[in-house]
Design a protein around this motif. Structure first.
Motif, PDB file in Angstrom:
ATOM      1  N   VAL A   1       0.854  -1.191   0.000  1.00 41.83           N
ATOM      2  CA  VAL A   1       0.000   0.000   0.000  1.00 41.83           C
ATOM      3  C   VAL A   1       0.887   1.237   0.000  1.00 41.83           C
ATOM      4  O   VAL A   1       1.825   1.334   0.798  1.00 41.83           O
ATOM      5  CB  VAL A   1      -0.926   0.025   1.243  1.00 41.83           C
ATOM      6  CG1 VAL A   1      -1.850   1.228   1.180  1.00 41.83           C
ATOM      7  CG2 VAL A   1      -1.730  -1.267   1.346  1.00 41.83           C
ATOM      8  N   ILE A   2       0.593   2.182  -0.878  1.00 36.89           N
ATOM      9  CA  ILE A   2       1.360   3.425  -0.949  1.00 36.89           C
ATOM     10  C   ILE A   2       0.648   4.487  -0.136  1.00 36.89           C
ATOM     11  O   ILE A   2      -0.475   4.896  -0.440  1.00 36.89           O
ATOM     12  CB  ILE A   2       1.533   3.906  -2.404  1.00 36.89           C
ATOM     13  CG1 ILE A   2       2.082   2.769  -3.278  1.00 36.89           C
ATOM     14  CG2 ILE A   2       2.447   5.127  -2.439  1.00 36.89           C
ATOM     15  CD1 ILE A   2       3.417   2.217  -2.828  1.00 36.89           C
ATOM     16  N   ASP A   3       1.310   4.932   0.924  1.00 38.74           N
ATOM     17  CA  ASP A   3       0.796   5.981   1.799  1.00 38.74           C
ATOM     18  C   ASP A   3       1.141   7.343   1.197  1.00 38.74           C
ATOM     19  O   ASP A   3       2.317   7.610   0.905  1.00 38.74           O
ATOM     20  CB  ASP A   3       1.438   5.824   3.185  1.00 38.74           C
ATOM     21  CG  ASP A   3       1.010   6.895   4.159  1.00 38.74           C
ATOM     22  OD1 ASP A   3       0.221   6.597   5.061  1.00 38.74           O
ATOM     23  OD2 ASP A   3       1.477   8.054   4.023  1.00 38.74           O
ATOM     24  N   PRO A   4       0.172   8.226   0.994  1.00 35.77           N
ATOM     25  CA  PRO A   4       0.447   9.479   0.269  1.00 35.77           C
ATOM     26  C   PRO A   4       1.379  10.452   0.994  1.00 35.77           C
ATOM     27  O   PRO A   4       2.151  11.159   0.343  1.00 35.77           O
ATOM     28  CB  PRO A   4      -0.945  10.086   0.045  1.00 35.77           C
ATOM     29  CG  PRO A   4      -1.837   9.407   1.025  1.00 35.77           C
ATOM     30  CD  PRO A   4      -1.273   8.049   1.260  1.00 35.77           C
ATOM     31  N   VAL A   5       1.323  10.514   2.314  1.00 30.10           N
ATOM     32  CA  VAL A   5       2.227  11.435   3.026  1.00 30.10           C
ATOM     33  C   VAL A   5       3.667  10.919   2.967  1.00 30.10           C
ATOM     34  O   VAL A   5       4.610  11.689   2.741  1.00 30.10           O
ATOM     35  CB  VAL A   5       1.757  11.654   4.473  1.00 30.10           C
ATOM     36  CG1 VAL A   5       2.812  12.418   5.271  1.00 30.10           C
ATOM     37  CG2 VAL A   5       0.445  12.433   4.489  1.00 30.10           C
ATOM     38  N   ARG A   6       3.834   9.620   3.146  1.00 28.81           N
ATOM     39  CA  ARG A   6       5.177   9.058   2.995  1.00 28.81           C
ATOM     40  C   ARG A   6       5.687   9.276   1.572  1.00 28.81           C
ATOM     41  O   ARG A   6       6.865   9.595   1.363  1.00 28.81           O
ATOM     42  CB  ARG A   6       5.161   7.566   3.317  1.00 28.81           C
ATOM     43  CG  ARG A   6       4.935   7.254   4.796  1.00 28.81           C
ATOM     44  CD  ARG A   6       4.788   5.767   5.034  1.00 28.81           C
ATOM     45  NE  ARG A   6       4.534   5.471   6.430  1.00 28.81           N
ATOM     46  CZ  ARG A   6       5.470   5.191   7.328  1.00 28.81           C
ATOM     47  NH1 ARG A   6       6.739   5.167   6.959  1.00 28.81           N
ATOM     48  NH2 ARG A   6       5.160   4.954   8.589  1.00 28.81           N
ATOM     49  N   ALA A   7       4.798   9.119   0.590  1.00 26.38           N
ATOM     50  CA  ALA A   7       5.198   9.286  -0.812  1.00 26.38           C
ATOM     51  C   ALA A   7       5.668  10.712  -1.089  1.00 26.38           C
ATOM     52  O   ALA A   7       6.715  10.914  -1.716  1.00 26.38           O
ATOM     53  CB  ALA A   7       4.029   8.922  -1.730  1.00 26.38           C
ATOM     54  N   GLU A   8       4.919  11.700  -0.621  1.00 25.72           N
ATOM     55  CA  GLU A   8       5.326  13.084  -0.868  1.00 25.72           C
ATOM     56  C   GLU A   8       6.661  13.383  -0.180  1.00 25.72           C
ATOM     57  O   GLU A   8       7.488  14.137  -0.695  1.00 25.72           O
ATOM     58  CB  GLU A   8       4.239  14.060  -0.403  1.00 25.72           C
ATOM     59  CG  GLU A   8       3.990  14.095   1.088  1.00 25.72           C
ATOM     60  CD  GLU A   8       2.708  14.810   1.487  1.00 25.72           C
ATOM     61  OE1 GLU A   8       1.878  15.074   0.589  1.00 25.72           O
ATOM     62  OE2 GLU A   8       2.527  15.093   2.692  1.00 25.72           O
ATOM     63  N   GLY A   9       6.865  12.745   0.964  1.00 21.41           N
ATOM     64  CA  GLY A   9       8.136  12.920   1.672  1.00 21.41           C
ATOM     65  C   GLY A   9       9.307  12.335   0.911  1.00 21.41           C
ATOM     66  O   GLY A   9      10.376  12.957   0.806  1.00 21.41           O
ATOM     67  N   PHE A  10       9.125  11.145   0.347  1.00 23.12           N
ATOM     68  CA  PHE A  10      10.206  10.516  -0.406  1.00 23.12           C
ATOM     69  C   PHE A  10      10.592  11.340  -1.626  1.00 23.12           C
ATOM     70  O   PHE A  10      11.773  11.466  -1.957  1.00 23.12           O
ATOM     71  CB  PHE A  10       9.798   9.107  -0.834  1.00 23.12           C
ATOM     72  CG  PHE A  10       9.649   8.140   0.326  1.00 23.12           C
ATOM     73  CD1 PHE A  10      10.455   8.239   1.448  1.00 23.12           C
ATOM     74  CD2 PHE A  10       8.701   7.133   0.267  1.00 23.12           C
ATOM     75  CE1 PHE A  10      10.307   7.366   2.518  1.00 23.12           C
ATOM     76  CE2 PHE A  10       8.555   6.245   1.325  1.00 23.12           C
ATOM     77  CZ  PHE A  10       9.339   6.364   2.458  1.00 23.12           C
TER      78      PHE A  10
END
Length: 218
Positions: free
Chosen positions: A201-210
């Motif tokens: 599952v791709i978490d959107p806040v983690r994704a924007e951080g990466f």
């Protein structure tokens, strides 16, 4: 060698009166990137955030004004913490720092993890930026019953509805789930779906951080 310290601005499109809620995305990012200091602010008069074209149009000038004020605070990057990526393209052209949103970031990470992507969001259609990235890899998009704004995700019924649809996506053959609302990060739905449905599952806040980390340089 002196370790670089980054000050990151983060804009919430949900008007958060609770400081814990306001800073939840920033705290998650600082736990991932200890060399970051995240300054979290929210736009005014949007207690249900962005969940349709009307609320997006209302939010755009507020986001732009808040971003221009935050740039005065010596930030090295700006995150618009919303899967619709509101004002990201415009601000990227206007500001001399990286500007990252959650939508395209989530879609790009999903494409790196699987080939058959299922999207769960709070609107009937996946945000346009995510669709532009996913193209034919978007196998199914689901708007869970009774979840019409980020506030609904904070209720037991809302969480249960999202989880139910994650099982539906697995049944329909997706190999990765992309969450199309940063409110799902606020209530840690990604980890629950991963553990119970057994899909990445791709978490959107983690994704924007990466992607902000990539923009700043590793």
């Amino acid at each position: 060698m002196v370790k670089t310290h980054y000050r990151i601005g983060l804009i919430r499109v949900l008007t958060a009166y609770d400081q814990e809620v306001l800073e939840s995305h920033g705290r998650l990012l600082m736990s991932l990137f200890p060399d970051w200091e995240v300054l979290s602010l929210c736009i005014p008069d949007q207690p249900e955030g962005i969940h349709d074209e009307e609320t997006k149009e209302k939010a755009l000038p507020k986001i732009e004004n808040l971003a221009l004020s935050m740039i005065q605070g010596n930030i090295q990057g700006l995150i618009i913490s919303c899967a619709d990526d509101p004002a990201v393209d415009k601000l990227s052209k206007k500001l001399p720092i990286p500007v990252i949103g959650a939508g395209r970031s989530t879609a790009l990470l999903a494409m790196g993890v699987g080939k058959r992507v299922g999207v769960i969001g709070i609107t009937d259609e996946t945000p346009i930026g995510m669709k532009e990235v996913l193209k034919d890899s978007l196998i199914k998009e689901i708007h869970p019953h009774g979840v019409n704004s980020t506030l609904d995700l904070m209720t037991p019924a809302g969480r249960a509805s999202v989880l139910k649809e994650a099982f539906t996506l697995k049944k329909d053959g997706v190999d990765v789930v992309a969450l199309a609302c940063t409110g799902m990060s606020t209530v840690s739905l990604a980890s629950e779906i991963k553990d119970r449905v057994c899909l990445p599952v791709i978490d959107p806040v983690r994704a924007e951080g990466f992607f902000m980390r990539a923009a700043l340089g590793f």
